[in-house]
Write an enzyme that holds these catalytic residues in place. Structure first.
Site, PDB file in Angstrom:
ATOM      1  N   GLU A 221       0.806  -1.048   0.134  1.00 32.27           N
ATOM      2  CA  GLU A 221       0.248   0.013   0.107  1.00 32.27           C
ATOM      3  C   GLU A 221       1.056   1.242   0.015  1.00 32.27           C
ATOM      4  O   GLU A 221       1.477   1.662   1.242  1.00 32.27           O
ATOM      5  CB  GLU A 221      -0.885  -0.040   1.211  1.00 32.27           C
ATOM      6  CG  GLU A 221      -1.854  -1.128   1.333  1.00 32.27           C
ATOM      7  CD  GLU A 221      -3.083  -1.043   0.433  1.00 32.27           C
ATOM      8  OE1 GLU A 221      -3.113  -0.165  -0.333  1.00 32.27           O
ATOM      9  OE2 GLU A 221      -3.476  -2.209   0.229  1.00 32.27           O
ATOM     10  N   CYS A 256      -2.125   9.504   2.483  1.00 36.73           N
ATOM     11  CA  CYS A 256      -1.835   8.961   1.445  1.00 36.73           C
ATOM     12  C   CYS A 256      -3.016   9.103   0.161  1.00 36.73           C
ATOM     13  O   CYS A 256      -2.468   9.478  -1.083  1.00 36.73           O
ATOM     14  CB  CYS A 256      -1.717   7.398   1.133  1.00 36.73           C
ATOM     15  SG  CYS A 256      -3.262   6.667   2.041  1.00 36.73           S
TER      16      CYS A 256
HETATM   17  P1  NAD Z   1       8.138   5.078   4.783  1.00 35.68           P
HETATM   18  O1  NAD Z   1       7.927   4.037   3.496  1.00 35.68           O
HETATM   19  O2  NAD Z   1       9.346   5.739   5.065  1.00 35.68           O
HETATM   20  O3  NAD Z   1       8.185   3.804   6.046  1.00 35.68           O
HETATM   21  C1  NAD Z   1       7.184   2.939   6.311  1.00 35.68           C
HETATM   22  C2  NAD Z   1       7.615   1.926   7.221  1.00 35.68           C
HETATM   23  O4  NAD Z   1       8.608   0.892   6.572  1.00 35.68           O
HETATM   24  C3  NAD Z   1       8.061   2.297   8.477  1.00 35.68           C
HETATM   25  O5  NAD Z   1       7.743   1.297   9.506  1.00 35.68           O
HETATM   26  C4  NAD Z   1       9.772   2.338   8.243  1.00 35.68           C
HETATM   27  O6  NAD Z   1      10.424   2.137   9.320  1.00 35.68           O
HETATM   28  C5  NAD Z   1       9.725   1.065   7.287  1.00 35.68           C
HETATM   29  N1  NAD Z   1      10.888   0.965   6.196  1.00 35.68           N
HETATM   30  C6  NAD Z   1      11.407   2.038   5.625  1.00 35.68           C
HETATM   31  N2  NAD Z   1      12.414   1.469   4.807  1.00 35.68           N
HETATM   32  C7  NAD Z   1      12.385   0.115   5.009  1.00 35.68           C
HETATM   33  C8  NAD Z   1      13.228  -0.935   4.320  1.00 35.68           C
HETATM   34  N3  NAD Z   1      14.095  -0.771   3.352  1.00 35.68           N
HETATM   35  N4  NAD Z   1      13.152  -2.097   4.680  1.00 35.68           N
HETATM   36  C9  NAD Z   1      12.212  -2.363   5.679  1.00 35.68           C
HETATM   37  N5  NAD Z   1      11.500  -1.591   6.183  1.00 35.68           N
HETATM   38  C10 NAD Z   1      11.515  -0.189   5.915  1.00 35.68           C
HETATM   39  O7  NAD Z   1       6.959   5.688   4.986  1.00 35.68           O
HETATM   40  P2  NAD Z   1       6.448   6.871   5.757  1.00 35.68           P
HETATM   41  O8  NAD Z   1       7.266   7.860   5.719  1.00 35.68           O
HETATM   42  O9  NAD Z   1       6.349   6.107   7.218  1.00 35.68           O
HETATM   43  O10 NAD Z   1       4.870   7.073   5.301  1.00 35.68           O
HETATM   44  C11 NAD Z   1       4.668   7.861   4.240  1.00 35.68           C
HETATM   45  C12 NAD Z   1       4.230   7.257   2.912  1.00 35.68           C
HETATM   46  O11 NAD Z   1       3.527   6.104   3.284  1.00 35.68           O
HETATM   47  C13 NAD Z   1       3.847   7.987   1.856  1.00 35.68           C
HETATM   48  O12 NAD Z   1       4.253   7.689   0.523  1.00 35.68           O
HETATM   49  C14 NAD Z   1       2.069   7.588   1.893  1.00 35.68           C
HETATM   50  O13 NAD Z   1       1.580   8.063   0.728  1.00 35.68           O
HETATM   51  C15 NAD Z   1       2.196   6.305   2.196  1.00 35.68           C
HETATM   52  N6  NAD Z   1       0.947   5.823   2.776  1.00 35.68           N
HETATM   53  C16 NAD Z   1       0.319   4.945   1.852  1.00 35.68           C
HETATM   54  C17 NAD Z   1      -0.898   4.373   2.412  1.00 35.68           C
HETATM   55  C18 NAD Z   1      -1.964   3.553   1.410  1.00 35.68           C
HETATM   56  O14 NAD Z   1      -2.872   2.971   2.106  1.00 35.68           O
HETATM   57  N7  NAD Z   1      -1.710   3.235   0.297  1.00 35.68           N
HETATM   58  C19 NAD Z   1      -1.235   4.986   3.673  1.00 35.68           C
HETATM   59  C20 NAD Z   1      -0.677   5.629   4.466  1.00 35.68           C
HETATM   60  C21 NAD Z   1       0.526   5.964   3.915  1.00 35.68           C
END
Ligand code: NAD
Length: 470
Positions: A221, A256
């Protein structure tokens, strides 16, 4: 150690969580494997009963958890109350639906006896972001658990507190903490059987690749750059404009499915901008998330603030005009506050338009023909959600059918347009797999078949060795 500061008050530490080493992640996965045996062996009704009890226990702490969430995430208190309440409503909905959705299907007829069961995967790894940490975790945990999976959750280090409290109330759940390193240890673990991720595209690519390398199925997602398409006959009342403003600026634009690009017909652009600015002055109050009447808090971090300020400066350098919205409440120097803006006159190739801004700056874009509108709305690699606005519902639905997005809202946008029964998820690079609805529950089961072909049942005629079935 994760030390989470309040983004509205730099000097205030909200809480600390130890970072889980790879060894700690391994131990958590192994505990989940053990917990799963007893959990999966329970009858479905007993699992539902245990989950309902956990939901009641969380609800009893609703107010206290909402304050914690507001302090760690920077989201206004009513928003946090709403998120937790909605997450609990979703959990109860899953409990209501589970007996129907997870029921085995059996036919016993002239062709034989066929049983199709819904099998849990085993241990599910859930990696979640900080912007709506409780609902985005429960969207994974509850359908996974009800089906008989165990879960290891890794919340974002930017908002790990409230969701850890919620997860602790649930059975068969382990929580690990940290950033990408802890996430990698979890996703790459051989005993993890499914990965559910919500977050940005960059992390999504890495996690999908790591899961794919293990042949572990995943749900992704990811981000969006939602267009709102205002058809020439759109009608918007004053409260309608107010809802539209919040569709972009709730959670400081860090949602998002926020309305991230507003496309308005040239003939109505002036009228639209005037009504929008007036609505924003009524509903947008920027300040401390715990202060009365505040509707927009800070952004999540210094890095997020720098990125958004730079995006707006870039749009201005390309000829755009940033119109300041709303009003400030209290001292905004104490936290990562960003002035919300509507940006007019910005070219389509500016990063503010092309990329997910994920912050309180929204471009107002003007179009001349509906074909041009559609081409611009569908440009780019993201396709999470979108909205079409028209006084004519048929016309709106016809246009919605041509928009490349997993979810198209009609005459609304963002969470006001969601439904528990409607599957949510992206097309193109916004991800794959779905949350909410029956599809969101089926992500956490795979079918398992038991089949007695008629020919081999008592009294059956058998078949030639190696013959294909009829
Ligand atoms: P992010 O991708 O930086 O982090 C998300 C999670 O993944 C965190 O727990 C982080 O610690 C972990 N993570 C990051 N890199 C990783 C890796 N290489 N390996 C394993 N784990 C890793 O996202 P964020 O800044 O926390 O959230 C913002 C993003 O999320 C925006 O792009 C937003 O649009 C998206 N989002 C999507 C939805 C949806 O339903 N499609 C909902 C909410 C947010």
């Amino acid at each position: 150690m994760i030390v989470r500061e309040n983004p509205a008050r730099f000097t205030e530490v909200v809480g600390r969580k130890p970072v889980s080493s790879p060894e700690a992640v391994d131990a958590a996965v192994r505990r989940a494997v053990d917990a799963r045996r007893a959990w999966a062996a329970l009858p479905l009704d007993d699992r539902i009963g245990a989950l309902r009890a956990a939901v009641d226990a969380v609800e009893a702490r609703h107010g206290e958890l909402a304050v914690l969430l507001a302090r760690e995430s920077g989201k206004p208190l009513p928003d946090c109350r709403g998120e937790i309440g909605f997450a609990l409503t979703y959990a109860r909905w899953v409990c209501d639906q589970a007996p129907r959705v997870l029921a085995p299907a059996e036919v016993d007829d002239a062709a034989g006896r066929l049983l199709v069961r819904r099998l849990p995967y085993g241990v599910v790894a859930c990696l979640t972001p900080w912007n709506a940490p409780v609902i985005l975790a429960l969207l994974k945990l509850v359908p996974a658990l009800v089906a008989g999976n165990a879960v290891v959750l890794k919340p974002s280090p930017l908002a790990p507190m409230a969701v850890s409290e919620v997860a602790a109330a649930l059975p068969a759940v382990e929580v690990v903490h940290g950033g990408a390193e802890a996430g990698r240890a979890l996703v790459g673990h051989t005993l993890v059987r499914k990965v559910a991720f919500t977050g940005g595209e960059a992390a999504g690519r890495q996690i999908a690749a790591a899961a794919g390398g293990m042949l572990t199925p995943s749900v992704m997602e990811l981000g969006g750059n939602d267009p709102a398409l205002f058809l020439p006959d759109f009608e918007l009342s004053e409260p309608g404009y107010e809802r539209l403003v919040m569709a972009s600026f709730a959670t400081s634009g860090q949602v998002c499915m926020a309305a991230k690009r507003l496309y308005v017909p040239r003939s109505r652009a002036e009228e639209f901008a005037g009504a929008y600015l007036a609505a924003a002055s009524r509903v947008l109050a920027v300040g401390d998330p715990l202060a009365e009447g505040v509707t927009m808090g800070p952004v999540v971090s210094a890095g997020a603030r720098e990125r958004i300020v730079a995006l707006v400066a870039d749009a201005e350098s390309r000829g755009g005009t940033a119109l300041r919205l709303g009003r400030a409440v209290g001292d905004l120097d104490a936290g990562y506050f960003v002035t919300p803006v509507l940006v007019t006159g910005v070219p389509e190739d500016a990063p503010l338009v092309r990329e997910e801004q994920f912050g309180p700056a929204v471009p107002l874009l003007v179009y001349d023909t509906e074909e041009e509108l559609l081409a611009r709305a569908n440009a780019g690699e993201l396709g999470l959600a979108a909205s079409v606005w028209s006084a004519d519902e048929e016309r709106a639905f016809a246009m919605a059918g041509r928009v490349e997005a997993g979810f198209v809202f009609v005459n609304t946008h963002n969470r006001t347009g969601m439904s528990l029964r409607a599957p949510f998820g992206g097309v193109k690079r916004s991800g794959y797999g779905r949350e909410y609805g029956e599809e969101g529950m089926l992500e956490y089961v795979q079918s398992g078949v038991v089949h007695a072909p008629a020919a081999f049942r008592a009294g059956g005629a058998g078949s030639a060795p190696g013959a294909y079935p009829l």
